[in-house]
Design a protein around this motif. Structure first.
Motif, PDB file in Angstrom:
ATOM      1  N   GLN A 294       0.845  -1.191   0.000  1.00  0.00           N
ATOM      2  CA  GLN A 294       0.000   0.000   0.000  1.00  0.00           C
ATOM      3  C   GLN A 294       0.884   1.245   0.000  1.00  0.00           C
ATOM      4  N   ALA A 295       0.417   2.271  -0.692  1.00  0.00           N
ATOM      5  CA  ALA A 295       1.199   3.511  -0.780  1.00  0.00           C
ATOM      6  C   ALA A 295       0.379   4.697  -0.325  1.00  0.00           C
ATOM      7  N   LEU A 296       1.075   5.631   0.330  1.00  0.00           N
ATOM      8  CA  LEU A 296       0.490   6.927   0.665  1.00  0.00           C
ATOM      9  C   LEU A 296       1.405   7.976   0.043  1.00  0.00           C
ATOM     10  N   LEU A 297       0.842   8.780  -0.835  1.00  0.00           N
ATOM     11  CA  LEU A 297       1.638   9.806  -1.511  1.00  0.00           C
ATOM     12  C   LEU A 297       1.444  11.145  -0.821  1.00  0.00           C
ATOM     13  N   ILE A 298       2.540  11.904  -0.726  1.00  0.00           N
ATOM     14  CA  ILE A 298       2.463  13.238  -0.126  1.00  0.00           C
ATOM     15  C   ILE A 298       2.866  14.267  -1.175  1.00  0.00           C
ATOM     16  N   ASP A 299       1.996  15.219  -1.424  1.00  0.00           N
ATOM     17  CA  ASP A 299       2.265  16.333  -2.341  1.00  0.00           C
ATOM     18  C   ASP A 299       2.942  15.905  -3.647  1.00  0.00           C
ATOM     19  N   PRO A 300       2.392  14.940  -4.368  1.00  0.00           N
ATOM     20  CA  PRO A 300       3.043  14.602  -5.635  1.00  0.00           C
ATOM     21  C   PRO A 300       3.035  15.820  -6.576  1.00  0.00           C
TER      22      PRO A 300
ATOM     23  N   ALA B 207       5.038   0.274 -10.226  1.00  0.00           N
ATOM     24  CA  ALA B 207       6.161  -0.640 -10.470  1.00  0.00           C
ATOM     25  C   ALA B 207       6.581  -1.383  -9.198  1.00  0.00           C
ATOM     26  N   GLN B 208       6.256  -0.804  -8.028  1.00  0.00           N
ATOM     27  CA  GLN B 208       6.549  -1.508  -6.771  1.00  0.00           C
ATOM     28  C   GLN B 208       5.458  -2.531  -6.448  1.00  0.00           C
ATOM     29  N   GLY B 209       4.455  -2.602  -7.308  1.00  0.00           N
ATOM     30  CA  GLY B 209       3.342  -3.506  -7.048  1.00  0.00           C
ATOM     31  C   GLY B 209       2.437  -2.998  -5.946  1.00  0.00           C
ATOM     32  N   ALA B 210       2.473  -1.685  -5.708  1.00  0.00           N
ATOM     33  CA  ALA B 210       1.697  -1.114  -4.603  1.00  0.00           C
ATOM     34  C   ALA B 210       0.434  -0.422  -5.112  1.00  0.00           C
ATOM     35  N   VAL B 211      -0.563  -0.413  -4.256  1.00  0.00           N
ATOM     36  CA  VAL B 211      -1.817   0.276  -4.545  1.00  0.00           C
ATOM     37  C   VAL B 211      -1.777   1.642  -3.863  1.00  0.00           C
ATOM     38  N   PRO B 212      -1.975   2.735  -4.609  1.00  0.00           N
ATOM     39  CA  PRO B 212      -2.004   4.053  -3.949  1.00  0.00           C
ATOM     40  C   PRO B 212      -3.314   4.235  -3.190  1.00  0.00           C
ATOM     41  N   ARG B 213      -3.223   4.210  -1.864  1.00  0.00           N
ATOM     42  CA  ARG B 213      -4.453   4.288  -1.052  1.00  0.00           C
ATOM     43  C   ARG B 213      -4.825   5.719  -0.705  1.00  0.00           C
ATOM     44  N   TRP B 214      -3.810   6.548  -0.427  1.00  0.00           N
ATOM     45  CA  TRP B 214      -4.096   7.934  -0.048  1.00  0.00           C
ATOM     46  C   TRP B 214      -3.156   8.886  -0.754  1.00  0.00           C
ATOM     47  N   LEU B 215      -3.667  10.068  -0.979  1.00  0.00           N
ATOM     48  CA  LEU B 215      -2.849  11.178  -1.467  1.00  0.00           C
ATOM     49  C   LEU B 215      -3.051  12.321  -0.476  1.00  0.00           C
ATOM     50  N   VAL B 216      -1.977  12.650   0.230  1.00  0.00           N
ATOM     51  CA  VAL B 216      -2.057  13.678   1.266  1.00  0.00           C
ATOM     52  C   VAL B 216      -1.607  15.018   0.692  1.00  0.00           C
ATOM     53  N   LEU B 217      -2.445  16.036   0.890  1.00  0.00           N
ATOM     54  CA  LEU B 217      -2.093  17.399   0.471  1.00  0.00           C
ATOM     55  C   LEU B 217      -1.690  18.158   1.731  1.00  0.00           C
ATOM     56  N   THR B 218      -0.413  18.548   1.825  1.00  0.00           N
ATOM     57  CA  THR B 218       0.057  19.125   3.086  1.00  0.00           C
ATOM     58  C   THR B 218      -0.535  20.498   3.359  1.00  0.00           C
TER      59      THR B 218
ATOM     60  N   THR C 145      -8.038  11.541  -1.449  1.00  0.00           N
ATOM     61  CA  THR C 145      -7.222  12.661  -0.984  1.00  0.00           C
ATOM     62  C   THR C 145      -7.575  13.045   0.457  1.00  0.00           C
ATOM     63  N   LEU C 146      -6.547  13.420   1.178  1.00  0.00           N
ATOM     64  CA  LEU C 146      -6.670  13.784   2.595  1.00  0.00           C
ATOM     65  C   LEU C 146      -6.030  15.152   2.805  1.00  0.00           C
TER      66      LEU C 146
ATOM     67  N   LEU D 286      -0.700  20.047  -7.245  1.00  0.00           N
ATOM     68  CA  LEU D 286      -0.853  19.757  -8.672  1.00  0.00           C
ATOM     69  C   LEU D 286      -1.043  18.270  -8.950  1.00  0.00           C
ATOM     70  N   GLY D 287      -0.849  17.415  -7.945  1.00  0.00           N
ATOM     71  CA  GLY D 287      -0.864  15.973  -8.174  1.00  0.00           C
ATOM     72  C   GLY D 287      -2.220  15.342  -8.470  1.00  0.00           C
ATOM     73  N   PRO D 288      -3.264  15.672  -7.681  1.00  0.00           N
ATOM     74  CA  PRO D 288      -4.513  14.910  -7.811  1.00  0.00           C
ATOM     75  C   PRO D 288      -5.117  14.892  -9.216  1.00  0.00           C
ATOM     76  N   GLU D 289      -4.958  15.965  -9.987  1.00  0.00           N
ATOM     77  CA  GLU D 289      -5.598  15.945 -11.305  1.00  0.00           C
ATOM     78  C   GLU D 289      -4.965  14.907 -12.227  1.00  0.00           C
ATOM     79  N   ARG D 290      -3.744  14.455 -11.909  1.00  0.00           N
ATOM     80  CA  ARG D 290      -3.110  13.432 -12.738  1.00  0.00           C
ATOM     81  C   ARG D 290      -3.139  12.051 -12.091  1.00  0.00           C
ATOM     82  N   LEU D 291      -3.506  12.001 -10.816  1.00  0.00           N
ATOM     83  CA  LEU D 291      -3.561  10.714 -10.100  1.00  0.00           C
ATOM     84  C   LEU D 291      -5.001  10.484  -9.658  1.00  0.00           C
ATOM     85  N   ARG D 292      -5.855  10.398 -10.617  1.00  0.00           N
ATOM     86  CA  ARG D 292      -7.283  10.334 -10.314  1.00  0.00           C
ATOM     87  C   ARG D 292      -7.636   9.022  -9.627  1.00  0.00           C
ATOM     88  N   GLY D 293      -8.648   9.113  -8.778  1.00  0.00           N
ATOM     89  CA  GLY D 293      -9.136   7.897  -8.127  1.00  0.00           C
ATOM     90  C   GLY D 293      -8.440   7.585  -6.823  1.00  0.00           C
TER      91      GLY D 293
END
Ligand SMILES: [Zn+2]
Length: 284
Positions: free
Chosen positions: A29-35, A51-62, A80-81, A70-77
């Motif tokens: 599982q992956a949590l992305l911060i401010d992509p 490529a790590q075989g991980a599922v992006p579960r959360w995208l955190v906007l600091t 976001t937190l 700028l990340g969420p519009e390209r990482l849809r679905g």
């Protein structure tokens, strides 16, 4: 390609403004911060997670500043937190955010059909939010002062802090929200065990002594800012005289940070009771 900092944290630095994007990974599982920031950079982060075989579960906007969202519009679905003040901050500053994105993208030769739409979070929290990512326990902490909605991500087991726009080795504190809140934020962070630190802009460190120095320097800077500006206001000095009174204060990278320092003085001057036009002075 993201670089590994701890057993569970990777980061990548954008070619713009030394802006850092983070990825916590645990048990697939992956949590992305401010992509961020360029589309190619954001897509590469998404591709790396896959490529790590991980599922992006959360995208955190600091926080809601344009260079972090700028990340969420390209990482849809991806869910976001953000902190609870985020939607109001975006509503207040929507045009400013759109102008800043348009200005930056114009310099890259990019033009949008429609103005940038600041993303809104799927979920918010108020002060201290615990979440688990695979086997990893994380906390999101409200750390206002630079922005009213700023959060930090903290991994207690590793003493690892994703600090967002504070504790940078390149910047001084940008007190663009509130001096008292910034002071309380640093005091709160000081109570945490800190072995790894990643600022929103600048260089990560895995040296507790280096983290200590950044914290001490920034707390000392804010204390002196408060002391000198209070003196200026008490003596009935004007804003330009307050800036002059603070001109010889010690702070890192004086050349690059001279303008943010001046804005800090002006904003503190208004906040501490000095008289002046808030449309002309300080961070706006
Ligand atoms: Zn910021």
């Amino acid at each position: 390609m993201p670089a590994q900092l701890t057993p569970n944290l990777w980061y990548a630095q954008s070619e713009f403004f030394h802006t850092n994007s983070g990825i916590f990974l645990s048990d697939g599982q992956a949590l992305l911060i401010d992509p961020c920031m360029r589309p190619e950079e954001i897509d590469a982060l998404g591709g790396w997670v896959a490529a790590q075989g991980a599922v992006p579960r959360w995208l955190v906007l600091t926080h809601s500043h344009w260079d972090h969202i700028l990340g969420p519009e390209r990482l849809r679905g991806v869910r976001t937190l953000a902190q609870a003040e985020y939607p109001a901050a975006v509503a207040r500053d929507r045009e400013g955010i759109q102008d800043q994105v348009a200005e930056w993208e114009a310099r890259l030769g990019r033009r949008r059909e429609a103005p940038f739409a600041p993303p809104l979070p799927d979920e918010t929290f108020v002060d201290d939010y615990a979440l688990s990512l695979g086997g990893l326990s994380l906390r999101l902490l409200h750390v206002p002062g630079h922005a009213p909605d700023q959060l930090a991500a903290y991994e207690p087991a590793g003493g690892c802090l994703w600090a967002s726009d504070i504790l940078s080795d390149l910047e001084i504190p940008f007190v663009s929200h509130d001096l008292g809140a910034y002071e309380r934020t640093l005091a709160r962070l000081e109570t945490l065990r800190l072995d790894v630190l990643v600022p929103g802009h600048g260089h990560p460190t895995t040296e507790p002594a280096e983290i200590r120095v950044r914290l001490d320097e920034d707390r000392a800077y804010l204390a002196e800012l408060r002391e000198r500006v209070t003196r200026a206001v008490t003596q009935g000095l004007g804003p330009a005289e307050a800036v002059a009174l603070c001109a010889d204060m010690a702070y890192r990278r004086r050349g690059e940070n001279a303008e943010p320092h001046k804005l800090n003085v002006e904003s503190a001057y208004l906040a501490l009771g000095g008289q002046g036009d808030a449309r002309e002075l300080g961070w706006r």
